[in-house]
Scaffold this active site. Structure first.
Site, mmCIF file in Angstrom:
data_model
loop_
_atom_site.group_PDB
_atom_site.id
_atom_site.type_symbol
_atom_site.label_atom_id
_atom_site.label_comp_id
_atom_site.label_asym_id
_atom_site.label_seq_id
_atom_site.Cartn_x
_atom_site.Cartn_y
_atom_site.Cartn_z
ATOM 1 N N GLU A 1 0.744 -1.199 -0.047
ATOM 2 C CA GLU A 1 -0.095 0.013 -0.069
ATOM 3 C C GLU A 1 0.971 1.477 -0.019
ATOM 4 O O GLU A 1 0.548 2.273 -0.757
ATOM 5 C CB GLU A 1 -0.963 -0.283 1.174
ATOM 6 C CG GLU A 1 -1.952 -0.839 1.213
ATOM 7 C CD GLU A 1 -3.065 -1.111 2.461
ATOM 8 O OE1 GLU A 1 -4.070 -0.748 2.213
ATOM 9 O OE2 GLU A 1 -2.491 -1.407 3.602
ATOM 10 N N GLU B 1 -4.282 -10.339 3.844
ATOM 11 C CA GLU B 1 -5.318 -9.655 4.624
ATOM 12 C C GLU B 1 -6.420 -10.844 4.603
ATOM 13 O O GLU B 1 -6.950 -10.972 5.748
ATOM 14 C CB GLU B 1 -5.820 -8.482 3.871
ATOM 15 C CG GLU B 1 -4.969 -7.095 4.592
ATOM 16 C CD GLU B 1 -3.904 -7.101 3.514
ATOM 17 O OE1 GLU B 1 -2.850 -6.278 3.835
ATOM 18 O OE2 GLU B 1 -3.673 -7.924 2.541
#
Length: 260
Positions: free
Chosen positions: A113, A133
């Site tokens: 990210e 995730e």
């Protein structure tokens, strides 16, 4: 507040700021203190550099969120922490100077990210990309659902999150997630080279590229074309643009050539 070199290093190489995540024993995992130190480094770079390079110390760029810290957070603190990441990463993507990121080893979760917030991504052959995730029972929280999905597509991002697969740099380049793949150990050198090239541009052109392009992407086609016309006109009437265009017309600068 001073930047803590135990978390994030900062150096100025001519007009290029070098910002390094500095938790190699934790694979440069991002904690709240790290993200605040990163914020200070980014803000400093905006005031004294013409371009910046993000990198990780050790053999990995960043393994993402510090889960030991995150698992203890109450719900509201987790939401607020995610929004803080958004604001700080947005300061990279839509700030005043270009950011190039050098990637090696793990580029995972929040590390991916962070890399997605930079404007140019350089990966060496040791890099691997992951979004675990789904296997951790969580969801991205550092802007990945917007930035990474726009780089590689929501379907590919969803595949990575659902299956926990890792992706090699050559594949990620084909997907659009990185712009350059270099031999092992050469990502930082290449990133600095690219940052130096970007630093030579007219500041107003760089500012328009960093701030107009992502906004135009979010607009309708007609609104985007209108903003493009405004930015094209604004950048072309600066004294620096006038001099650069004149230099080209007078053959004082070289024409573009085909890549070698």
């Amino acid at each position: 507040m001073d930047i803590s070199p135990s978390l994030v290093t900062y150096a100025l190489q001519e007009d290029i700021a070098l910002i390094g995540l500095n938790r190699p024993a934790k694979r440069n995992a991002i904690s709240d203190r790290v993200v605040e130190a990163l914020h200070l480094a980014v803000e400093r770079a905006q005031t004294e550099a013409k371009a910046a390079v993000l990198h990780g110390t050790g053999t990995h760029f960043c393994a993402g969120l510090d889960l030991a810290e995150h698992v203890e957070k109450p719900l509201i603190a987790a939401v607020q922490g995610s929004r803080r990441w958004h604001r700080i990463f947005d300061g990279i993507e839509r700030g005043g100077i270009p950011f190039v990121v050098a990637l090696q080893g793990a580029v995972v979760g929040g590390g991916f990210e962070l890399a997605a917030a930079a404007h140019v991504r350089v990966a060496d052959e040791t890099a691997f990309f992951g979004l675990p995730e789904g296997t951790r029972g969580i969801f991205v929280g550092g802007g990945g659902s917007v930035r990474i999905a726009r780089l590689i597509g929501a379907q590919r991002m969803g595949d990575m999150m659902l299956t926990g697969r890792t992706v090699a740099p050559v594949q990620m380049e084909q997907w659009g997630g990185v712009s350059y793949v270099v031999p092992a150990g050469q990502a930082l050198e290449k990133a600095i080279e690219l940052a130096k090239a970007a630093a030579q541009n007219a500041p107003m052109s760089n500012y328009a590229i960093l701030n107009a392009l992502p906004r135009i992407r979010d607009m309708s086609s007609e609104d985007g074309l209108f903003v493009e016309s405004l930015m094209s006109s604004l950048t072309s009437v600066t004294p620096e643009a006038t001099e650069r265009l004149r230099a080209f017309l007078e053959k004082r600068v070289a024409k573009l050539e085909a890549p070698k």
